[in-house]
Enzyme design. Structure first.
Site, PDB file in Angstrom:
ATOM      1  CG  HIS A  60      54.104 -12.622  48.605  1.00  0.00           C
ATOM      2  ND1 HIS A  60      53.885 -11.418  49.219  1.00  0.00           N
ATOM      3  CD2 HIS A  60      55.462 -12.732  48.442  1.00  0.00           C
ATOM      4  CE1 HIS A  60      55.041 -10.804  49.421  1.00  0.00           C
ATOM      5  NE2 HIS A  60      56.008 -11.570  48.951  1.00  0.00           N
ATOM      6  CD  GLU A  62      49.395 -13.122  51.220  1.00  0.00           C
ATOM      7  OE1 GLU A  62      50.365 -13.768  50.786  1.00  0.00           O
ATOM      8  OE2 GLU A  62      49.506 -12.161  51.998  1.00  0.00           O
ATOM      9  CB  CYS A  90      52.800  -7.207  51.003  1.00  0.00           C
ATOM     10  SG  CYS A  90      52.677  -7.991  49.376  1.00  0.00           S
ATOM     11  CB  CYS A  93      48.990 -10.041  48.864  1.00  0.00           C
ATOM     12  SG  CYS A  93      50.446 -11.019  48.440  1.00  0.00           S
TER      13      CYS A  93
END
Lengths: 154, 154
Positions: A60, A62, A90, A93
Site C-alpha cells: 500500500h 502508506e 486501512c 496501514c
C-alpha cells in the site's frame, strides 16, 4: 498561521498525493497516493499503491511511504512528520502508523468499510488526524477506477 | 488426520518459528519469529523481527513473511497457506493477513495490549485462527528480552 504555513497547507500536499494516485491509475493499480512531509515542510517520501505490480498486499502507498521516510530519517520513529494519503488508511496501514508515532495523518476520502479509523484501530496518542482534504477528488478517481474495472469484466 | 499431518502438525512448525525468535534475540531484536507453510507442507518463508536493524516499524516478522511468500508464489493471495508466528499479530500484521486471504493463522503467546485479535481487527472470512501453540515458550523468550532490556537501563 505564519506565511510559510499558508503556502504549504494540507491542501497543497494533498494535491501532490492526488497526482501520485493518478500515476497509480495509469499503471492499473488501485489509485491511492501518499507522501510524508518532514517538520521542515520537506517531502521525504512519495509513493502510490503497487500491490498488483509487486503481487504483494503489503505494498500500500502508506506502507512504502513509512519505509521510505524511515530510511531517509534513519529512524523508525517519524517524529515531526505528517502523512498525506488520498484514502483513509486501512487497519494494516493505521497499525503501522501507530508504531511510527507519526505526528499527523491527513487523508482525503473516507473508507467506511475497510478504513482503519472506521474499524476502531488504535491511533497513537501523539498522532493527530485530519480528514476530508480533497475528499471528492480522491473518491472520484477511485470510483473511476472501479467503474472501468467493472466495464472490463462485462 | 493422516500420517503426514501428524508429522507436520502445528507444534512442529511453531518450534521452527521459536528458533527464528531466538535468532532475533541474538541480534538484539524483539524476539518474534514467523514462517509460512504452503499447502504441500513446504516452508516458503522464514523470518524474524528486524525493526531495529532496518530502523523500520513495518519490519515485523509477519510482514516480511507475507512479502516473501507472495514473491515465492508470485501471488498476492496466500491460498492454502498457514502463517506460524510466536506472538499474536498486531493490528498492522493482522490487517495485512486480511488482505492476503491466508487460510490459517497459528500463534503462540497472546498480546492483550497490542494484539490485533484482542483489538478486534477484522479477520478474513476465509481465515481460520489457532492460538496458544507453544505459548509459554513464546512468552518466555519475550519476557527474557524485556527483563534484560530493563536491567541494561538500570
Amino acid at each position: 498561521m505564519n506565511f510559510v504555513d499558508t503556502l504549504f497547507d494540507d491542501t497543497y500536499f494533498m494535491r501532490k498525493a492526488l497526482a501520485l494516485a493518478k500515476k497509480a491509475l495509469s499503471l492499473g493499480e488501485i489509485p491511492v497516493g501518499a507522501l510524508i512531509v518532514s517538520k521542515e515542510n520537506k517531502i521525504i517520501a512519495q509513493t502510490h499503491n503497487l500491490t498488483e505490480r509487486l503481487k504483494d498486499v503489503t505494498a500500500h502507498a502508506e506502507m512504502q511511504a513509512i519505509t521510505a521516510a524511515s530510511h531517509y530519517l534513519q529512524s523508525k520513529y517519524l517524529k515531526g512528520c505528517t502523512l498525506y494519503v488520498t484514502l483513509e488508511p486501512c487497519a494494516m496501514c493505521l497499525g503501522a502508523l501507530y508504531w511510527s508515532q507519526i505526528d499527523k495523518i491527513v487523508y482525503g476520502a473516507s473508507d467506511p468499510k475497510r478504513g482503519g479509523i472506521s474499524q476502531g484501530v488504535a491511533i497513537h496518542p501523539k498522532t493527530k488526524v485530519v480528514k476530508d482534504i480533497l475528499a471528492e477528488e480522491s473518491e472520484g478517481i477511485l470510483r473511476f477506477f472501479f467503474e472501468n474495472k467493472r466495464k472490463q469484466l462485462q
